[in-house]
Design a protein around this motif. Structure first.
Motif, mmCIF file in Angstrom:
data_model
loop_
_atom_site.group_PDB
_atom_site.id
_atom_site.type_symbol
_atom_site.label_atom_id
_atom_site.label_comp_id
_atom_site.label_asym_id
_atom_site.label_seq_id
_atom_site.Cartn_x
_atom_site.Cartn_y
_atom_site.Cartn_z
ATOM 1 N N CYS A 404 0.879 -1.180 0.000
ATOM 2 C CA CYS A 404 0.000 0.000 0.000
ATOM 3 C C CYS A 404 0.910 1.222 0.000
ATOM 4 O O CYS A 404 2.133 1.076 -0.142
ATOM 5 N N GLY A 407 2.665 1.095 3.839
ATOM 6 C CA GLY A 407 2.832 -0.165 4.533
ATOM 7 C C GLY A 407 1.979 -0.382 5.759
ATOM 8 O O GLY A 407 2.232 -1.321 6.531
ATOM 9 N N GLY A 431 5.812 0.379 2.372
ATOM 10 C CA GLY A 431 4.967 0.452 1.192
ATOM 11 C C GLY A 431 5.686 0.863 -0.080
ATOM 12 O O GLY A 431 6.923 0.782 -0.198
#
Length: 445
Positions: A404, A407, A431
């Protein structure tokens, strides 16, 4: 009470004392400012009218469309105000996360344009974000749009500095509360009220509440997101604390069932955050003979958030949880169940793993298209949430690496997959941002 227009009913909302038997504070009187009793149902009625009034009441204004980057209460208020003045309203947002509000906006005649962006609110420095490009287009000369610009418009703050704040002082019979507690979205209400209160007494302490980084509470930003808002000034707050959706719903239920206040989750978050923070102050007052006063804002009503509650706490609506939800995990469950790997470990795993891990990018499609990890699969977090609700979406023989923006959400989903029995689900620490900063390859669609 008689008005010539519904806009005259905006403001002058009640200030209600919370029974000490409910909140349990012994030396602090706690009051709720009931902004959900504004005519359009929320605290956003004030800034919406204050921002839009100059051009809505201008007879030479023409038929420009009113536009706001909002998917919630500001959009609702502006849709009604624009309609009253014969104007169209367009809500531009990166995600409509509360279905009831989307349906209500359509009922109000709003046009909705969803442009998936990288965050919940505008980042003017991110040239790849479609919301940023849209914001720039609105500012071009000759535009047919009237952008109220709630994240940067100082009239957002003024609406509360001249209205909400002075009303609190008036209702406390000229006294300034010792504490003011507000959830931070655009930061208009917290900044404006704080400004007004400090003009009377600079000693007032202001607590700003943000959503936990891994969570979602309607109307509240995370600490990372509020730093993207032009009106946000950390100096406004004596302290900033985070709240979770569980706390928000717990507070919402208490206000509804014990106080008769039909609060939404934002008000619940303000109540729970206030109690948590004020507990130590209350203890310090013991034996001093002094009492203090605290005020928090109930921003809106419960009815628009039944789906939000149903998803996270179905037992409150008489339902049994039949699926799996990352939002329902406690922080201890996330810490104990999630496994994170840094960029170097992830690259080594992807290069030499047998079988190779499936890399799932949980960001929105526009962010994914702009740049993503080579070979990754894009499943937006809301869709992924739907997939895992019914069971494991992947074979247990397929290792999974979740990514994402920074993270945090991926860590929660990794914990959920592990809890559901997947033997090897990991989160990319830091991420996609950490991947980029490490110089690892990214590709464009």
């Amino acid at each position: 009470m008689r008005f010539n227009s519904i806009t005259e009913a905006i403001g002058n909302t009640p200030l209600v004392r919370i029974d000490p038997a409910v909140h349990g504070l012994n030396h602090i009187d706690l009051y709720a400012k009931l902004e959900m009793l504004n005519p359009f149902g929320s605290v956003k009625d004030r800034p919406a009218w204050h921002m839009a009034r100059p051009f809505l009441e201008d007879p030479s204004g023409g038929n420009d469309t009113v536009v706001e980057l909002s998917s919630g209460n500001t959009a609702k208020a502006l849709a009604l105000l624009a309609g009253m003045h014969g104007r169209r309203f367009r809500s531009v947002t990166n995600r409509m996360r509360v279905p009831e509000i989307k349906e209500l906006l359509l009922l109000l005649g709003a046009e909705i344009e969803e442009l998936p962006g990288r965050s919940e609110c505008l980042d003017p420095t991110d040239t790849d974000d479609p919301l940023t490009r849209f914001h720039q287009a609105l500012a071009e000369p000759g535009s047919d749009y009237r952008h109220t610009d709630q994240y940067f418009n100082p009239r957002n703050v003024e609406a509360h500095a001249t209205g909400t704040g002075p009303e609190i002082v008036k209702d406390l019979e000229g006294r300034v509360p010792d504490w003011f507690v507000a959830c931070v979205g655009t930061s208009g209400s917290s900044t404006g009220v704080a400004r007004a209160l400090r003009e009377h007494d600079a000693r007032v302490r202001v607590l700003g509440l943000v959503a936990d980084k891994t969570d979602f509470i309607p109307g509240i930003r995370t600490i990372d997101e509020v730093h993207q808002v032009g009106l946000f000034d950390p100096a406004t707050y004596d302290a900033i604390a985070s709240v979770t959706s569980r706390e928000a719903i717990d507070g919402m239920v208490t206000l509804i069932r014990r106080c008769g206040l039909l609060s939404g989750p934002t008000g619940g978050a303000a109540y729970q955050g206030a109690l948590r923070h004020l507990a130590s102050a209350d203890a310090e007052l013991h034996g001093t003979g002094r009492r203090e006063t605290a005020v928090f804002i109930v921003c809106d009503r419960a009815e628009s958030y039944l789906g939000y509650v149903r998803r996270r706490r179905p037992e409150l609506l008489g339902r049994t949880r039949r699926g799996h939800s990352a939002a329902a995990l406690t922080e201890d469950e996330v810490r104990e169940g999630a496994r994170a790997v840094d960029v170097e470990e992830a690259r080594s795993w992807m290069a030499g793993g047998e079988p190779r891990p499936l890399v799932v990018d949980l960001r929105g499609p526009h962010a994914y298209a702009a740049r993503h990890i080579p070979g990754s699969l894009n499943i937006v977090d809301e869709l992924f949430d739907e997939m895992v609700f019914s069971g494991l979406p992947f074979s247990k023989g397929t290792p999974v690496l979740l990514a994402c923006p920074v993270g945090e959400k991926s860590l929660r989903y990794a914990a959920l997959l592990t809890r559901m029995g997947h033997p090897d689900a990991r989160s990319l620490a830091g991420g996609v941002v950490a991947w980029r900063d490490a110089g690892a390859p990214l590709v464009r669609e």
